[in-house]
Design a protein around this motif. Sequence first.
Motif, mmCIF file in Angstrom:
data_model
loop_
_atom_site.group_PDB
_atom_site.id
_atom_site.type_symbol
_atom_site.label_atom_id
_atom_site.label_comp_id
_atom_site.label_asym_id
_atom_site.label_seq_id
_atom_site.Cartn_x
_atom_site.Cartn_y
_atom_site.Cartn_z
ATOM 1 N N UNK A 27 42.118 40.302 37.119
ATOM 2 C CA UNK A 27 41.277 41.620 37.142
ATOM 3 C C UNK A 27 41.011 42.261 35.652
ATOM 4 N N UNK A 28 41.261 41.362 34.821
ATOM 5 C CA UNK A 28 40.967 41.553 33.377
ATOM 6 C C UNK A 28 39.728 41.663 33.103
ATOM 7 N N UNK A 29 39.200 41.909 31.934
ATOM 8 C CA UNK A 29 37.959 41.888 31.285
ATOM 9 C C UNK A 29 37.339 40.561 31.652
ATOM 10 N N UNK A 30 38.110 39.389 31.226
ATOM 11 C CA UNK A 30 37.475 38.069 30.941
ATOM 12 C C UNK A 30 37.349 37.468 32.424
ATOM 13 N N UNK A 31 38.236 37.756 33.254
ATOM 14 C CA UNK A 31 37.936 36.967 34.441
ATOM 15 C C UNK A 31 36.982 37.830 35.283
ATOM 16 N N UNK A 32 37.026 39.366 35.315
ATOM 17 C CA UNK A 32 35.783 39.860 35.968
ATOM 18 C C UNK A 32 34.439 39.538 35.563
ATOM 19 N N UNK A 33 34.213 39.084 34.171
ATOM 20 C CA UNK A 33 33.012 38.725 33.565
ATOM 21 C C UNK A 33 32.797 37.429 34.071
ATOM 22 N N UNK A 34 33.759 36.452 34.257
ATOM 23 C CA UNK A 34 33.434 35.103 34.776
ATOM 24 C C UNK A 34 33.046 35.180 36.217
ATOM 25 N N UNK A 35 33.616 36.295 37.114
ATOM 26 C CA UNK A 35 33.025 36.258 38.554
ATOM 27 C C UNK A 35 31.520 36.718 38.518
ATOM 28 N N UNK A 36 31.391 37.765 37.496
ATOM 29 C CA UNK A 36 29.849 38.532 37.708
ATOM 30 C C UNK A 36 29.172 37.373 37.131
ATOM 31 N N UNK A 37 29.323 36.744 36.248
ATOM 32 C CA UNK A 37 28.178 35.499 35.544
ATOM 33 C C UNK A 37 28.228 34.444 36.479
#
Length: 451
Positions: A27-37
């Motif tokens: 739920x950090x910025x990096x993993x949430x960005x990966x999910x969205x990408x």
Amino acid sequence: MRTEFTAQIKKLQLWTAETAVLVAVSTGADSMALLDLLAHLPANLRPKINVVHVNHQLRAASTNEAIFLTDYCAAHGWPLYQTKWPLTAHPAHGTEAAARQFRYDYFAQVLRQQQIPLLLTAHHADDQLETLLMRLARGGDVQQLAAIATERSFHQAKLVRPLLPFTRQQLRAYVTQRQLTYFDDVTNQDTQFTRNQIRQQIVPVLKQIQPLAAEHAANYAAQLQRLLRVNQQQMDQVLIENGQFMATGYRGELGKWQSLSSDLQHLALDQLMTRLMVTQGIEVSQAQKGEIRQLLQGPRAQAGLDLAAGWQLTKSYHYFTIAPAPAPIVAATVDLMPGATCQVEQWQITLQPVSVTGGTDVDSIEVWLAANELPLQIRHRQPGDRLPLRHGHQKIKRILSDKKISQQQRERLWLITTQQNTVLWLLGVKKSQLFNPQQTDKIHYRITIKK
């Protein structure tokens, strides 16, 4: 950033729209960005997304993060697999390493149970830079400076880091632009942890000197990984040409090894240790590798060196082996009476009067023995053992040296002796040559050996 991420996925060629992936999300910025990408990849590149999350119960916010991710995945129709790290399993020291071990063990469990071939994590270029600096400071093998690989095997699946070309700043800009919800881990500010100290105190200085430090680190790591892959292939060939891999271990030809250049010896030994031990989680220090090189180049015909985790280097005349140390020899003596047969390791040994016909497929020796010389004894060699010959005796030690039998083999050899310790047979090596004519107080026996 979506365009660059799509190009990266096309370049990797690791999945299609039919491929299931398991995305590790904190739920950090990096993993949430990966999910969205991933969710916004073109249809022909968009995999079947599954999400995995571990609540380590190290922070009060962990429960809220798990609830948020549950709702988020439900809203997108993504299967979510999550667990908690039990408080009773938290160690007093080494919490970071223990948490990582628990986390990746759970990832492996989900991959296996759901038969998912790919695990995706959100490691990025700044993680690469931090890892590179940590390993540079710690020292070790050059392979470690390759830091984080874009892909590697992970249990029966593959671990992939598709965000390695991108920086933390780029990912933060992406989640801000997309207005994605994410949670900052406050423990990332705790400089008691080495990585956080590097992240908070060293990386900012490097980026002041060179704003592209993270990108450069990722590029260097990628170049080094390519060099190492080629080197590994070439060193495997060198090892095969100069010896052979055994079921467990390696046997090398000493003359060929010593004829290699110093650089080749260093590189080949690095690869050998990696294949035999490092891949099993056994660390081999540079100091120990130096000892190995020195022993292999040294003048001693026979020598040994204990390595980590019960492995052993044995140098013996024309060969050397690196393998797990054999089980210790248990001193034992086996009695052999006339008319009896006994089994000692691979040897089947029989003592019969000569009047009894023996088989044609056995090795044998004939002797005249008195009652007080029986039962015969089968034992390992002892200091001072000598083998009777027609003209005198020969030390067992000298026989073994002349035949260039390794120290390791010597310790496991068996002898057949009388009760008076007269050696009749050094099994597998040499028989006595007793000038032993017919005698009225002795009986004519035949000792036979069959493997």
